[in-house]
Design a protein around this motif. Structure first.
Motif, PDB file in Angstrom:
ATOM      1  N   GLU A 259      41.607  44.099  20.728  1.00 24.19           N
ATOM      2  CA  GLU A 259      40.313  44.698  21.051  1.00 24.19           C
ATOM      3  C   GLU A 259      40.409  46.214  21.207  1.00 24.19           C
ATOM      4  O   GLU A 259      39.422  46.867  21.530  1.00 24.19           O
ATOM      5  CB  GLU A 259      39.767  44.087  22.347  1.00 24.19           C
ATOM      6  CG  GLU A 259      39.295  42.647  22.213  1.00 24.19           C
ATOM      7  CD  GLU A 259      37.946  42.541  21.542  1.00 24.19           C
ATOM      8  OE1 GLU A 259      37.292  43.588  21.340  1.00 24.19           O
ATOM      9  OE2 GLU A 259      37.531  41.408  21.242  1.00 24.19           O
ATOM     10  N   ARG A 323      33.659  37.402  29.451  1.00 22.62           N
ATOM     11  CA  ARG A 323      34.495  37.822  28.325  1.00 22.62           C
ATOM     12  C   ARG A 323      35.769  38.507  28.813  1.00 22.62           C
ATOM     13  O   ARG A 323      36.833  38.399  28.184  1.00 22.62           O
ATOM     14  CB  ARG A 323      33.690  38.760  27.426  1.00 22.62           C
ATOM     15  CG  ARG A 323      34.358  39.083  26.101  1.00 22.62           C
ATOM     16  CD  ARG A 323      33.343  39.632  25.116  1.00 22.62           C
ATOM     17  NE  ARG A 323      33.973  39.763  23.805  1.00 22.62           N
ATOM     18  CZ  ARG A 323      34.365  40.916  23.276  1.00 22.62           C
ATOM     19  NH1 ARG A 323      34.184  42.037  23.942  1.00 22.62           N
ATOM     20  NH2 ARG A 323      34.916  40.959  22.081  1.00 22.62           N
ATOM     21  N   HIS A 327      39.487  37.282  27.891  1.00 16.13           N
ATOM     22  CA  HIS A 327      40.425  38.183  27.217  1.00 16.13           C
ATOM     23  C   HIS A 327      41.764  38.244  27.955  1.00 16.13           C
ATOM     24  O   HIS A 327      42.822  38.365  27.322  1.00 16.13           O
ATOM     25  CB  HIS A 327      39.823  39.587  27.122  1.00 16.13           C
ATOM     26  CG  HIS A 327      40.642  40.553  26.333  1.00 16.13           C
ATOM     27  ND1 HIS A 327      40.750  40.497  24.961  1.00 16.13           N
ATOM     28  CD2 HIS A 327      41.427  41.598  26.722  1.00 16.13           C
ATOM     29  CE1 HIS A 327      41.543  41.465  24.537  1.00 16.13           C
ATOM     30  NE2 HIS A 327      41.972  42.147  25.597  1.00 16.13           N
TER      31      HIS A 327
END
Length: 341
Positions: A259, A323, A327
């Motif tokens: 990411e 999220r 992650h």
């Protein structure tokens, strides 16, 4: 160099600074991305040249590393005008501003970076200079003091800021051209990586450029610096070619995940998720928990975490989203614990 630059790129060296300058686009045609801003500036520049006038003053806003300085230099190049550069924090007295303004050649582009850090007491010095090309100077002291007005040559002030809200309205309104630069999309970043690789004479495969672009946080400056680090890894361990495998391995070594989050990004998320059970947590408390300055977290790290949907600001503080827990490989707590699911 700002604190934000140091935090984003802790490995910056003199050589890296020189390389970064060499990678800057020199003309609008070389500048990738920001199509609307580029087109509007190009039209304004062409019109100013056709009329034989100085370009109207330009305000460029947006996060660090998106090309504000490059655009200012391109404006000067396209106008075939001298380029003079300084920064808001370097202007401490009215005499500092007067020294720059009185030394400008006709048509010069005067670039002031970090304009929001210009002391408020000095802003008024720019007002008559921007509007009337005049600079009032007080000569003498006490009862015998008098004001002498100096005429300035036509010039274009280009101001850059990462925090438009900190500019006063009178100063902001004196810029005839105001543009905000947004984070770059994946395709533009990949094109920037390929262009930079060609300048650096680095052999790079399409998938290698894509892998670097995906982790570049929407920022060309980050993309170029990651490219240089991947180049080093590829030369030492992968035969000199930047493939996807080389890029992935190099970025894992640099602790940059899929990411685009680095070690401190993840530390901030882990602190909110684990130490504070998902939040809400105040900025000062979060800064103390991770050992970083508040403004560094707010200006450098938080915008990307917000953009990617890992954090959310609330009236009570920062909260982690589901999220963020996913992650980090953590189970998300129940909503009543403060986490925004």
């Amino acid at each position: 160099m700002t604190a934000a630059d140091r935090i984003q790129s802790p490995d910056v060296s003199v050589e890296d600074d020189e390389l970064e300058r060499s990678l800057r686009p020199r003309a609008f045609g070389d500048f990738v991305g920001q199509r609307a801003v580029k087109e509007q500036l190009s039209v304004a520049v062409e019109a100013a040249i056709a009329r034989g006038e100085a370009l109207d003053h330009v305000l460029l806003a947006g996060p660090p590393g998106l090309g504000k300085t490059s655009l200012a230099q391109i404006i000067a190049t396209e106008l075939d005008a001298p380029f003079v550069q300084t920064a808001g924090p370097a202007l401490e007295r009215k005499g500092d501003i007067a020294a720059f303004l009185t030394a400008l050649e006709p048509g010069s582009v005067f670039f002031v970076d970090e304009l929001h850090r210009l002391p408020r007491a000095l802003e008024e010095t720019f007002y008559p200079a921007m509007e009337d090309r005049q600079l009032p100077i007080t000569v003498g002291t006490g009862a015998g003091a008098r004001v002498v007005t100096l005429d300035l040559p036509p010039f274009t002030l280009v101001g850059a800021t990462t925090r438009t809200g900190l500019l006063t309205t009178p100063l902001r309104d004196r810029f005839g051209l105001q543009h905000r630069l947004d984070p770059y999309d994946h395709d533009d970043l990949a094109a920037i990586v390929r262009r930079s690789a060609a300048i650096l004479q680095v052999e790079i495969e399409h998938q290698g450029a894509e892998a670097i672009a995906a982790r570049s946080r929407g920022t060309p400056r980050v993309a170029n610096r990651l490219l240089r680090r991947v180049r080093d890894f590829a030369e030492v361990r992968m035969g000199g070619v930047v493939t996807r495998e080389a890029a992935d391995a190099a970025l894992r070594m640099l602790e940059v995940d899929d990411e685009g989050l680095d070690r401190l990004d993840r530390e901030i998320l882990r602190s909110v998720c684990v130490t504070f059970a998902g939040g809400p947590v105040g900025l000062s408390t979060l800064a103390a928990a991770v050992g970083e300055e508040q403004d560094t977290i707010e200006d450098v790290y938080e915008p990307y975490l917000l953009q990617r949907g890992f954090l959310q600001r609330t009236p009570r503080g920062r909260c982690a989203t589901a999220r963020a827990f996913t992650h980090l490989g953590l189970p998300a707590p129940a909503p009543e614990q403060g986490t925004l699911i």
